[in-house]
Design a protein around this motif. Structure first.
Motif: not given
Lengths: 171, 124
Positions: A106-110, A114, A116-117, A128-130
């Motif tokens: 899942e791809i997110v904005a932080e 950043e 994030g994945f 999770a990583l960003s």
């Protein structure tokens, strides 16, 4: 005669071995082989190989939508920083370098600007990583109660520790 | 600091669609990453009707000119159990902040993952 070098991206590279034909090839035909191989790799990555769930193109689309939506400050209503072009470019690189055997994240904005994945295998199995465009990957995960977090330099390849944690989640 | 009962319900209003997954009915961890002032805004909602809770969210959304999309409910005890604190500042009424975040960005991410895992998604 020139040498042909193929960079293997990820852990599960498609096999390139074929039965020997017994024929040699000149410069023109070797160029065609390179193009054919590149096309084959691109096709594999676009349609089949990467991720069990979603093809590469869908992840790239999802990323570009998030970038568009979150490229202005305060996109979350709580003072989030805008996603920068550098973060977007680095996130594209992450997508390209993900091992093909790992499901799509899942791809997110932080809020810190950043991208994030996140991978959610099941409750209590999360990684999770960003990236922010500064050549660093920030990561955290929970594996059946074991918690970990850290950061790694991000250059031309995914850091081995990241691949190791993803494998721990899925393999 | 006003004490918050561990059994109290807190909610975090969500205004960005990338922060939750309606398909898997789950809040994503990015909802719980605090802003640069390290005060994660939540509201104390115990004793309120659903309508009243959404009403608070709508007011917040109107102030920010963003549409309210969802909210993440979480018990106060789920916050304190992982070493974070709740500052019930009551400005505006029922507002509180989750504070006490670690310094390292990766440690913050881990806390956010834990909070997301203990929260429930409510769609508008």
């Amino acid at each position: 005669m020139s040498n042909l070098a193929i960079q293997c991206i990820g852990d599960d590279c498609p096999p390139f071995w074929t039965m020997p034909s017994g024929r040699g090839f000149d410069e023109e035909s070797s160029g065609k082989i390179v193009i054919d191989i590149e096309k084959a790799i691109a096709q594999l990555r676009e349609s089949v190989t990467i991720t069990f769930g979603r093809p590469l193109g869908e992840m790239r689309f999802s990323l570009s939508e998030i970038y568009k939506e979150c490229s202005l400050a305060d996109w979350d209503g709580y003072g989030a920083r805008a996603i920068t072009e550098d973060a977007y470019e680095e996130a594209k690189k992450v997508i390209d370098l993900l091992p093909s055997s790992i499901p799509a994240p899942e791809i997110v904005a932080e809020p810190a600007g950043e991208i994030g994945f996140g991978w959610y295998k099941e409750k209590g199995q999360v990684f999770a990583l960003s990236v922010s465009g500064k050549h660093r990957i920030i990561y955290a995960g929970i594996f059946a109660g074991n918690k970990l977090h850290g950061s790694e330099y991000f250059g031309e390849t995914l850091p081995p520790v990241i691949k190791q944690h993803l494998r721990r989640l899925y393999l | 600091m006003v004490q918050v009962d561990p059994s109290e319900d807190l909610t975090k209003f969500i205004f960005n669609r990338s922060q939750f997954s309606p398909l898997s009915n789950r809040v994503k961890y990015s909802v719980f990453i605090p802003p640069s002032n390290r005060r994660l805004s939540v509201f104390r909602i115990s004793g309120l009707s659903e309508r009243d809770v959404w009403g608070i969210g709508e007011t917040v959304g109107t102030q920010r000119a963003l549409p309210l999309l969802a909210r993440a409910n979480i018990k106060a005890v789920s916050v304190t159990e992982i070493g974070l604190e709740i500052d019930a500042d009551d400005v505006p009424p029922r507002h509180a902040s989750i504070i006490g975040w670690p310094k390292e960005a990766s440690a913050i991410k881990l806390k956010a993952i834990e909070l997301a895992g203990r929260s429930q998604l409510h769609l508008r």
